[in-house]
Design a protein around this motif. Structure first.
Motif, PDB file in Angstrom:
ATOM      1  N   PRO A  41       0.843  -1.211   0.000  1.00  0.00           N
ATOM      2  CA  PRO A  41       0.000   0.000   0.000  1.00  0.00           C
ATOM      3  C   PRO A  41       0.873   1.255   0.000  1.00  0.00           C
ATOM      4  N   ASN A  42       0.427   2.281  -0.706  1.00  0.00           N
ATOM      5  CA  ASN A  42       1.229   3.495  -0.844  1.00  0.00           C
ATOM      6  C   ASN A  42       0.914   4.544   0.211  1.00  0.00           C
ATOM      7  N   THR A  43      -0.270   4.466   0.806  1.00  0.00           N
ATOM      8  CA  THR A  43      -0.675   5.449   1.812  1.00  0.00           C
ATOM      9  C   THR A  43      -1.297   4.726   3.001  1.00  0.00           C
ATOM     10  N   TRP A  44      -1.463   5.468   4.112  1.00  0.00           N
ATOM     11  CA  TRP A  44      -2.126   4.894   5.281  1.00  0.00           C
ATOM     12  C   TRP A  44      -3.574   4.557   4.958  1.00  0.00           C
ATOM     13  N   SER A  45      -4.179   5.357   4.083  1.00  0.00           N
ATOM     14  CA  SER A  45      -5.554   5.085   3.681  1.00  0.00           C
ATOM     15  C   SER A  45      -5.653   3.752   2.945  1.00  0.00           C
ATOM     16  N   GLU A  46      -4.719   3.516   2.006  1.00  0.00           N
ATOM     17  CA  GLU A  46      -4.723   2.239   1.289  1.00  0.00           C
ATOM     18  C   GLU A  46      -4.467   1.075   2.222  1.00  0.00           C
ATOM     19  N   LEU A  47      -3.572   1.263   3.197  1.00  0.00           N
ATOM     20  CA  LEU A  47      -3.314   0.210   4.183  1.00  0.00           C
ATOM     21  C   LEU A  47      -4.588  -0.120   4.953  1.00  0.00           C
ATOM     22  N   GLY A  48      -5.319   0.915   5.331  1.00  0.00           N
ATOM     23  CA  GLY A  48      -6.572   0.692   6.050  1.00  0.00           C
ATOM     24  C   GLY A  48      -7.578  -0.082   5.219  1.00  0.00           C
TER      25      GLY A  48
END
Length: 310
Positions: free
Chosen positions: A209-216
């Motif tokens: 994932p590239n961002t914390w949002s994508e990780l979430g």
């Protein structure tokens, strides 16, 4: 009590299918390769099911064949998810989910070839209707989408991989009845491991994932779609009739098509909507198992004599 249980099962099945449909929306928006998404989904669910198995003291099956079959089920589930993801990228969540739902026909073929299960005229008719439905969906898509060929191939083959995964679940229970959390743990482990090499080959540079949002969203995809949705569906199906189950399972591709059309602005014309409806009707017919002839004969004569001598 029975009515309340049936009602809760009905609601649970609908919610589970809709959650699955929403999962395709996450796949379409998160910038991770299809094979990598399959790896993360199964890895996250594997951790969760391992914890649940430990908390409930569920034990691994003693039969080695049961463990091998469960792991193989995971391998095919991983392939199913990866190809479904690839189909989503190519033709959108709606069409890809509908194509994946064709797994019912692969299951029928496996039942005929491996388990000697006879097919009814209705089931054979449903296959013909599904072929016409897919052709109606595909003809406009091929006209304007250069990735349509790969999208349709990946979507249809993903249904075959899902059917194979379900077949090995059956063989696992034939070898030794296996508790649900342990079964899902083994399936997740087998699928996650099988995705490592394809992920590194096909998705290199597009794995994390590239961002914390994508990780979430990846965590939500693994925990909610793989664990919660499957749990609701597994809980609900045994409590409902086969006909009602087959009908309600169609809420998944319906939800995906609506999401694709309304949220992602996917162009779907009237011919494709008609083809989608025809295909879903065919899937419903294909999900109906014929009653054994002896049982049908018994019920016929039972109704006849009850009417004749009442």
């Amino acid at each position: 009590m029975a009515i309340a249980s049936s009602r809760s099962a009905l609601i649970g099945l609908i919610i589970g299918c809709i959650i699955f449909g929403l999962g395709s929306l996450i796949v379409a928006h998160v910038d991770i390769g299809g094979w990598a998404m399959s790896f993360w989904r199964l890895t996250i669910s594997g951790v969760i099911f391992t914890v649940l198995a430990k908390m409930t003291a569920q034990k691994l099956p003693r039969a080695r064949r049961a463990i091998i079959f469960a792991l193989l089920s995971g391998v095919f589930l991983g392939l199913d998810l990866a190809l479904w993801h690839e189909s989503i990228y190519a033709v959108g969540p709606g069409i890809s989910t509908l194509l994946n739902s064709l797994q019912i026909f692969f299951l029928a073929a496996i039942g005929f070839l491996i388990f000697n299960e006879r097919q009814s005229i209705v089931q054979l008719l449903s296959l013909v209707l599904a072929m016409f439905g897919v052709a109606m969906i595909g003809s406009p898509e091929f006209a304007h989408n250069s990735e349509a060929t790969w999208g349709f191939i990946a979507g249809i083959v993903s249904g075959g991989m899902l059917a194979a995964s379900m077949t090995f679940i059956r063989k696992t229970h034939d070898a030794e009845p296996t508790p649900i959390f342990v079964l899902m743990q083994l399936i997740s482990i087998g699928g996650g491991l099988a995705m490592v090499i394809p992920m590194l080959v096909f998705d290199m540079g597009n794995i994390m994932p590239n961002t914390w949002s994508e990780l979430g969203w990846v965590l939500v995809y693994g925990a909610v779609m793989q664990c919660l949705a499957w749990g609701l569906i597994a809980y609900s199906i045994p409590k409902l009739s086969l006909a009602l189950t087959g009908l309600l399972l169609l809420t998944e591709p319906i939800a995906a098509l609506i999401i694709d059309y309304s949220w992602l602005d996917k162009p779907i014309n009237s011919l494709q909507w008609a083809g989608a409806l025809l295909t879903m009707f065919a899937i419903y017919l294909g999900s109906l198992k014929p009653k054994p002839r002896a049982l049908r004969r018994y019920r016929f004569f039972s109704r006849f004599y009850k009417h004749r001598y009442k």
